[in-house]
Design a protein around this motif. Structure first.
Motif, PDB file in Angstrom:
ATOM      1  N   PRO A  20     -16.931  47.074 -45.997  1.00  0.00           N
ATOM      2  CA  PRO A  20     -16.207  45.850 -45.766  1.00  0.00           C
ATOM      3  C   PRO A  20     -14.823  46.147 -45.363  1.00  0.00           C
ATOM      4  N   LEU A  21     -14.281  47.387 -45.828  1.00  0.00           N
ATOM      5  CA  LEU A  21     -12.924  47.850 -45.434  1.00  0.00           C
ATOM      6  C   LEU A  21     -12.940  48.213 -43.849  1.00  0.00           C
ATOM      7  N   GLY A  22     -14.254  48.840 -43.278  1.00  0.00           N
ATOM      8  CA  GLY A  22     -14.296  49.162 -42.092  1.00  0.00           C
ATOM      9  C   GLY A  22     -14.462  47.841 -41.220  1.00  0.00           C
ATOM     10  N   TRP A  23     -15.014  46.909 -41.598  1.00  0.00           N
ATOM     11  CA  TRP A  23     -15.074  45.860 -40.819  1.00  0.00           C
ATOM     12  C   TRP A  23     -13.651  45.265 -40.908  1.00  0.00           C
ATOM     13  N   ALA A  24     -12.905  45.109 -41.877  1.00  0.00           N
ATOM     14  CA  ALA A  24     -11.659  44.581 -41.767  1.00  0.00           C
ATOM     15  C   ALA A  24     -10.624  45.128 -40.848  1.00  0.00           C
ATOM     16  N   ALA A  25     -10.860  46.595 -40.897  1.00  0.00           N
ATOM     17  CA  ALA A  25      -9.989  47.349 -39.998  1.00  0.00           C
ATOM     18  C   ALA A  25     -10.452  47.270 -38.577  1.00  0.00           C
ATOM     19  N   ARG A  26     -11.642  46.988 -38.085  1.00  0.00           N
ATOM     20  CA  ARG A  26     -12.176  46.644 -36.974  1.00  0.00           C
ATOM     21  C   ARG A  26     -11.703  45.487 -36.411  1.00  0.00           C
ATOM     22  N   ARG A  27     -11.849  44.681 -37.456  1.00  0.00           N
ATOM     23  CA  ARG A  27     -11.096  42.885 -36.808  1.00  0.00           C
ATOM     24  C   ARG A  27      -9.607  43.209 -36.650  1.00  0.00           C
ATOM     25  N   TRP A  28      -8.798  43.904 -37.295  1.00  0.00           N
ATOM     26  CA  TRP A  28      -7.392  44.187 -37.083  1.00  0.00           C
ATOM     27  C   TRP A  28      -7.141  44.800 -35.714  1.00  0.00           C
ATOM     28  N   CYS A  29      -8.034  45.931 -35.391  1.00  0.00           N
ATOM     29  CA  CYS A  29      -7.782  46.495 -34.047  1.00  0.00           C
ATOM     30  C   CYS A  29      -8.136  45.378 -33.037  1.00  0.00           C
ATOM     31  N   LEU A  30      -9.067  44.907 -32.971  1.00  0.00           N
ATOM     32  CA  LEU A  30      -9.831  43.993 -32.070  1.00  0.00           C
ATOM     33  C   LEU A  30      -8.545  42.718 -31.661  1.00  0.00           C
ATOM     34  N   ASP A  31      -7.961  42.306 -32.895  1.00  0.00           N
ATOM     35  CA  ASP A  31      -7.050  41.252 -32.692  1.00  0.00           C
ATOM     36  C   ASP A  31      -5.963  41.574 -32.013  1.00  0.00           C
ATOM     37  N   ARG A  32      -5.503  43.126 -32.089  1.00  0.00           N
ATOM     38  CA  ARG A  32      -4.189  43.588 -31.543  1.00  0.00           C
ATOM     39  C   ARG A  32      -4.299  44.324 -30.256  1.00  0.00           C
ATOM     40  N   GLY A  33      -5.549  44.356 -29.983  1.00  0.00           N
ATOM     41  CA  GLY A  33      -5.926  45.289 -28.801  1.00  0.00           C
ATOM     42  C   GLY A  33      -5.708  46.828 -29.119  1.00  0.00           C
ATOM     43  N   GLN A  34      -5.898  47.169 -30.418  1.00  0.00           N
ATOM     44  CA  GLN A  34      -5.575  48.701 -30.790  1.00  0.00           C
ATOM     45  C   GLN A  34      -6.779  49.329 -30.572  1.00  0.00           C
ATOM     46  N   ARG A  35      -6.847  50.434 -29.823  1.00  0.00           N
ATOM     47  CA  ARG A  35      -8.286  51.090 -29.630  1.00  0.00           C
ATOM     48  C   ARG A  35      -8.485  52.116 -30.991  1.00  0.00           C
ATOM     49  N   PHE A  36      -9.682  52.267 -31.199  1.00  0.00           N
ATOM     50  CA  PHE A  36     -10.186  52.926 -32.155  1.00  0.00           C
ATOM     51  C   PHE A  36     -11.465  53.798 -32.253  1.00  0.00           C
ATOM     52  N   THR A  37     -11.615  54.801 -33.050  1.00  0.00           N
ATOM     53  CA  THR A  37     -12.957  55.450 -32.953  1.00  0.00           C
ATOM     54  C   THR A  37     -13.519  55.263 -34.170  1.00  0.00           C
ATOM     55  N   THR A  38     -14.723  55.282 -34.202  1.00  0.00           N
ATOM     56  CA  THR A  38     -15.797  55.033 -35.629  1.00  0.00           C
ATOM     57  C   THR A  38     -16.669  56.478 -35.799  1.00  0.00           C
ATOM     58  N   SER A  39     -17.221  56.672 -36.767  1.00  0.00           N
ATOM     59  CA  SER A  39     -18.177  57.789 -36.912  1.00  0.00           C
ATOM     60  C   SER A  39     -19.472  57.248 -37.680  1.00  0.00           C
ATOM     61  N   PHE A  40     -20.503  57.995 -37.225  1.00  0.00           N
ATOM     62  CA  PHE A  40     -21.960  57.431 -38.218  1.00  0.00           C
ATOM     63  C   PHE A  40     -22.268  58.486 -39.079  1.00  0.00           C
ATOM     64  N   HIS A  41     -21.693  58.485 -40.339  1.00  0.00           N
ATOM     65  CA  HIS A  41     -22.019  59.451 -41.314  1.00  0.00           C
ATOM     66  C   HIS A  41     -23.340  59.399 -42.200  1.00  0.00           C
ATOM     67  N   THR A  42     -23.652  57.946 -42.051  1.00  0.00           N
ATOM     68  CA  THR A  42     -24.854  57.800 -43.172  1.00  0.00           C
ATOM     69  C   THR A  42     -25.743  57.120 -42.308  1.00  0.00           C
ATOM     70  N   ASN A  43     -27.187  57.260 -42.632  1.00  0.00           N
ATOM     71  CA  ASN A  43     -28.131  56.578 -41.872  1.00  0.00           C
ATOM     72  C   ASN A  43     -28.587  55.142 -42.576  1.00  0.00           C
ATOM     73  N   PHE A  44     -27.596  54.364 -42.840  1.00  0.00           N
ATOM     74  CA  PHE A  44     -27.638  53.007 -43.681  1.00  0.00           C
ATOM     75  C   PHE A  44     -28.982  52.279 -43.224  1.00  0.00           C
TER      76      PHE A  44
END
Length: 346
Positions: free
Chosen positions: A83-107
């Motif tokens: 949920p924090l990841g999705w919230a931060a993603r939404r903030w970045c997309l709303d403001r045109g802020q580029r971001f990186t992610t990582s795939f730590h866990t094979n959910f």
């Protein structure tokens, strides 16, 4: 650089994600970077269903946005798909802020194990999460290949490390009291996705030690009374457990890396595992001869892997483990963030 790191996994959880982020953040700050962590400890949380040790911060989009606005990051890295990841993603997309992610866990595989639904049911949500990321950081080439097969193509390598001041061999090894035969150690979360029963059910000589905690501990301790469950260990106590063991047994088939394997190797302890992502990246593919035999073994027959690993060269194990350093991993991490900033500036 002003770097925001967002993660739904954080202390007091004990896992490879938390330890990787903590080590990276320490190294970033040591180098003079300003790091803001957006993690569950700053919010109201609820226990994850079926896994009370994991606390999730639901419904915190406004608070996450406020934290990020106040910090004014030059780079944002979103480490988890919670949920924090999705919230931060939404903030970045709303403001045109580029971001990186990582795939730590094979959910997707973890959810498949817990729901008995096929993993393909869960991949669309993960593809959606990572699709706008400028780079998806993965620990190994085999994880990158798995992501590519699922349509996630913008992967970059971000390896893992060990702290050589803690994880190192000693001339004189300690031994576990009241134990017989070789000491066969497992370190990790005691949960269904770690496939621990594949180890505990083996009919092999020796004493089985389990370091870690989790929702399956009581059930497994009752089912396998000869195994010794030692709980969670940290720092020098964990390193002592690695050094005392004759083999680290890593039965997981779903981990993306397996930080405990390189920690064990750095302490001079060989590893036995299945030939899957993580183990084959560290130990080499099944049947590849000298390198694998010198530091451990992978085999579809886990008992066979243990027998081969018992013949490994502990000096070679230590040398291999010491190749993994957090400084080099942080160099990789920063290079990906810098590339993202350069792309934005261009």
């Amino acid at each position: 650089m002003r770097i925001a790191i967002v993660s739904d996994a954080w202390a007091p959880q004990v896992n490879g994600v938390v330890r990787t982020l903590a080590a990276t953040i320490n190294e970033l700050r040591r180098r003079g970077h300003a790091v803001e962590t957006v993690t569950p400890d700053g919010f109201v949380t609820w226990a994850c269903p079926g896994y009370r040790e994991i606390r999730l911060a639901f419904g915190q989009s406004w608070a996450v946005a406020h934290r990020l606005e106040r910090f004014r990051p030059q780079a944002v890295h979103i480490a988890t798909e919670g949920p924090l990841g999705w919230a931060a993603r939404r903030w970045c997309l709303d403001r045109g802020q580029r971001f990186t992610t990582s795939f730590h866990t094979n959910f997707p595989d973890y959810l498949a194990l817990r729901t008995h639904l096929p993993a393909r049911c869960f991949w669309p949500a993960f593809r959606r999460f990572h699709q706008p990321s400028s780079a998806v950081l993965a620990a190994t080439a085999s994880v990158s290949a798995r992501l590519a097969a699922q349509g996630i193509l913008q992967t970059r390598l971000w390896s893992r490390g060990v702290d050589p001041s803690i994880f190192h061999p000693r001339a004189a090894r300690s031994s576990a009291p009241n134990s017989s035969g070789p000491l066969l150690l497992h370190v990790g979360r005691v949960a269904v996705e770690k496939n621990l029963e594949a180890f505990l059910a083996l009919d092999v000589p020796g004493t089985k030690l389990v370091v870690g905690d989790g929702p399956a501990r009581q059930m497994l301790a009752t089912r396998y009374p000869k195994a010794r469950f030692l709980g969670t260990l940290h720092g020098s106590a964990l390193a002592d457990a690695y050094r005392a063991a004759d083999v680290l047994v890593f039965p997981s088939r779903t981990d993306t890396f397996g930080l405990v394997m390189i920690e064990a190797l750095a302490c001079g302890t060989p590893v036995a595992a299945f030939p899957v992502e993580g183990p084959i990246d560290i130990l080499g593919p099944e049947g590849k001869g000298l390198r694998s035999r010198r530091i451990g073994a992978v085999d579809q027959d886990l008992a066979s892997a243990i027998r081969v690993a018992l013949t490994a060269d502990r000096d070679a194990c230590a040398a291999e483990g010491q190749r993994y350093g957090w400084s080099a991993c942080t160099d990789q991490f920063l290079a990906h963030l810098a590339a993202d900033r350069d792309a934005l500036a261009g």
